[in-house]
Design an enzyme around this catalytic site. Structure first.
Site, PDB file in Angstrom:
ATOM      1  N   GLY A   1       0.870  -1.173   0.000  1.00  0.00           N
ATOM      2  CA  GLY A   1       0.000   0.000   0.000  1.00  0.00           C
ATOM      3  C   GLY A   1       0.902   1.216   0.000  1.00  0.00           C
ATOM      4  O   GLY A   1       1.848   1.286  -0.763  1.00  0.00           O
ATOM      5  N   GLU A   2       0.636   2.150   0.878  1.00  0.00           N
ATOM      6  CA  GLU A   2       1.483   3.333   1.017  1.00  0.00           C
ATOM      7  C   GLU A   2       1.965   3.369   2.457  1.00  0.00           C
ATOM      8  O   GLU A   2       1.185   3.542   3.389  1.00  0.00           O
ATOM      9  CB  GLU A   2       0.669   4.580   0.667  1.00  0.00           C
ATOM     10  CG  GLU A   2       1.508   5.696   0.063  1.00  0.00           C
ATOM     11  CD  GLU A   2       2.438   6.315   1.083  1.00  0.00           C
ATOM     12  OE1 GLU A   2       3.670   6.134   0.954  1.00  0.00           O
ATOM     13  OE2 GLU A   2       1.947   6.953   2.014  1.00  0.00           O
ATOM     14  N   SER A   3       3.263   3.188   2.639  1.00  0.00           N
ATOM     15  CA  SER A   3       3.797   2.975   3.982  1.00  0.00           C
ATOM     16  C   SER A   3       3.557   4.163   4.910  1.00  0.00           C
ATOM     17  O   SER A   3       3.271   3.988   6.100  1.00  0.00           O
ATOM     18  CB  SER A   3       5.298   2.659   3.928  1.00  0.00           C
ATOM     19  OG  SER A   3       6.026   3.729   3.365  1.00  0.00           O
TER      20      SER A   3
ATOM     21  N   CYS B   1       6.137  -5.243   0.326  1.00  0.00           N
ATOM     22  CA  CYS B   1       6.316  -3.910  -0.250  1.00  0.00           C
ATOM     23  C   CYS B   1       6.268  -2.836   0.839  1.00  0.00           C
ATOM     24  O   CYS B   1       7.221  -2.683   1.583  1.00  0.00           O
ATOM     25  CB  CYS B   1       5.288  -3.664  -1.349  1.00  0.00           C
ATOM     26  SG  CYS B   1       5.760  -2.326  -2.473  1.00  0.00           S
TER      27      CYS B   1
ATOM     28  N   ILE C   1       7.088   6.783  -5.204  1.00  0.00           N
ATOM     29  CA  ILE C   1       6.881   5.621  -4.333  1.00  0.00           C
ATOM     30  C   ILE C   1       6.856   4.392  -5.227  1.00  0.00           C
ATOM     31  O   ILE C   1       5.931   4.175  -6.002  1.00  0.00           O
ATOM     32  CB  ILE C   1       5.565   5.738  -3.546  1.00  0.00           C
ATOM     33  CG1 ILE C   1       5.540   7.043  -2.754  1.00  0.00           C
ATOM     34  CG2 ILE C   1       5.389   4.552  -2.625  1.00  0.00           C
ATOM     35  CD1 ILE C   1       6.655   7.177  -1.738  1.00  0.00           C
ATOM     36  N   ARG C   2       7.873   3.586  -5.130  1.00  0.00           N
ATOM     37  CA  ARG C   2       7.969   2.398  -5.973  1.00  0.00           C
ATOM     38  C   ARG C   2       8.272   1.196  -5.094  1.00  0.00           C
ATOM     39  O   ARG C   2       8.421   1.321  -3.884  1.00  0.00           O
ATOM     40  CB  ARG C   2       9.086   2.568  -7.006  1.00  0.00           C
ATOM     41  CG  ARG C   2      10.468   2.673  -6.364  1.00  0.00           C
ATOM     42  CD  ARG C   2      11.570   2.624  -7.389  1.00  0.00           C
ATOM     43  NE  ARG C   2      12.867   2.591  -6.745  1.00  0.00           N
ATOM     44  CZ  ARG C   2      13.997   2.437  -7.384  1.00  0.00           C
ATOM     45  NH1 ARG C   2      13.996   2.272  -8.686  1.00  0.00           N
ATOM     46  NH2 ARG C   2      15.146   2.418  -6.740  1.00  0.00           N
TER      47      ARG C   2
ATOM     48  N   HIS D   1       4.657  -7.821  -4.514  1.00  0.00           N
ATOM     49  CA  HIS D   1       3.281  -8.097  -4.096  1.00  0.00           C
ATOM     50  C   HIS D   1       2.830  -9.507  -4.501  1.00  0.00           C
ATOM     51  O   HIS D   1       2.125  -9.665  -5.494  1.00  0.00           O
ATOM     52  CB  HIS D   1       2.323  -7.090  -4.743  1.00  0.00           C
ATOM     53  CG  HIS D   1       2.434  -5.700  -4.243  1.00  0.00           C
ATOM     54  ND1 HIS D   1       1.626  -5.191  -3.260  1.00  0.00           N
ATOM     55  CD2 HIS D   1       3.262  -4.691  -4.593  1.00  0.00           C
ATOM     56  CE1 HIS D   1       1.937  -3.930  -3.026  1.00  0.00           C
ATOM     57  NE2 HIS D   1       2.939  -3.604  -3.828  1.00  0.00           N
TER      58      HIS D   1
ATOM     59  N   GLU E   1       0.544 -11.142  -3.231  1.00  0.00           N
ATOM     60  CA  GLU E   1      -0.906 -11.220  -3.082  1.00  0.00           C
ATOM     61  C   GLU E   1      -1.646 -10.803  -4.354  1.00  0.00           C
ATOM     62  O   GLU E   1      -2.859 -11.064  -4.491  1.00  0.00           O
ATOM     63  CB  GLU E   1      -1.367 -10.358  -1.900  1.00  0.00           C
ATOM     64  CG  GLU E   1      -1.389  -8.869  -2.116  1.00  0.00           C
ATOM     65  CD  GLU E   1      -0.030  -8.202  -1.959  1.00  0.00           C
ATOM     66  OE1 GLU E   1       0.012  -6.959  -1.977  1.00  0.00           O
ATOM     67  OE2 GLU E   1       0.993  -8.914  -1.817  1.00  0.00           O
TER      68      GLU E   1
END
Length: 214
Positions: A57-59, A88, A141-142, A186, A188
């Site tokens: 997601g976005e940390s 991630c 953001i990668r 990822h 998932e």
């Protein structure tokens, strides 16, 4: 529910504050050794699970919501003693050190003796910049890359197997340290549940070993 010698199953939680938590739950539900796969949004739910996945997601967003929910310290305590896997953004949060994060840094859960790198670059946007010298400081953001291993206890599970302009061919993308697992990608978002099965086995083995020591 901690497994007994005759009951090889565990309850796995997936931190559900932001990101791809449902995809993890769907894959976990296919594994016979998982009695329940549940979203975790509060301390009570966290305390009810045997193992935890921190999803992609976005940390910074995940960390901010965790702080506001009073979950940061309980998560740190959980990670110290129970199996946890970060994918991630989750890997960033499990790292003891993260470089080039947001200005002022971001809260980390920690636990893994690794350093994570994101990156930023100055770019020209013709609609808002006036010249090649007037650049916009863009933060991308990668998928994070493990830039250093800081303990001999870290086991490298995978490296990039292809050439890339953005990452060295030897870049580390999956590690394990005792009961902790982290992947830069990822799993998932695929239909391949082998890494989830691996994490469940790591968790069951660790919990059984811990119980035998009591």
């Amino acid at each position: 529910m901690v497994p007994t010698n005759n009951e090889k199953s565990i309850c796995v939680g997936v931190l559900a504050l932001q990101g791809a938590f449902l995809e993890h739950i769907h894959l976990l539900q296919r594994i016979p050794q998982v009695s329940r796969a549940v979203p975790v949004r509060n301390i009570e739910q966290l305390n009810s699970v045997d193992a935890l996945i921190i999803p992609g997601g976005e940390s910074t967003a995940i960390a901010l919501v965790a702080e506001r929910s009073g979950l940061i310290e309980p998560l740190r305590e959980f990670v110290r003693s129970k199996p946890t896997w970060g994918t991630c953004a989750g890997m960033i949060l499990l790292a003891n050190k993260a470089n080039k994060t947001k200005k002022g840094g971001q809260s980390l859960i920690g636990g893994l003796d690794i350093t994570i790198n994101s990156f930023e670059s100055a770019i020209q946007i013709k609609q808002i910049t006036t010249s090649t010298n007037d650049l916009f400081p863009a933060v991308f953001i990668r998928a994070p890359i493990i830039s250093s291993i800081n303990s001999p206890d870290i086991e490298v599970l995978a490296r990039l197997q292809c050439n890339s302009e953005e990452a060295d061919i030897s870049a580390i993308v999956a590690v394990k340290q005792g009961h902790l697992l982290a992947t830069a990608f990822h799993p998932e978002l695929t239909n391949d549940d082998r890494l989830h099965r691996f994490f469940v086995k790591v968790a069951i083995d660790f919990l059984n070993e811990k119980k035998s020591e009591l």
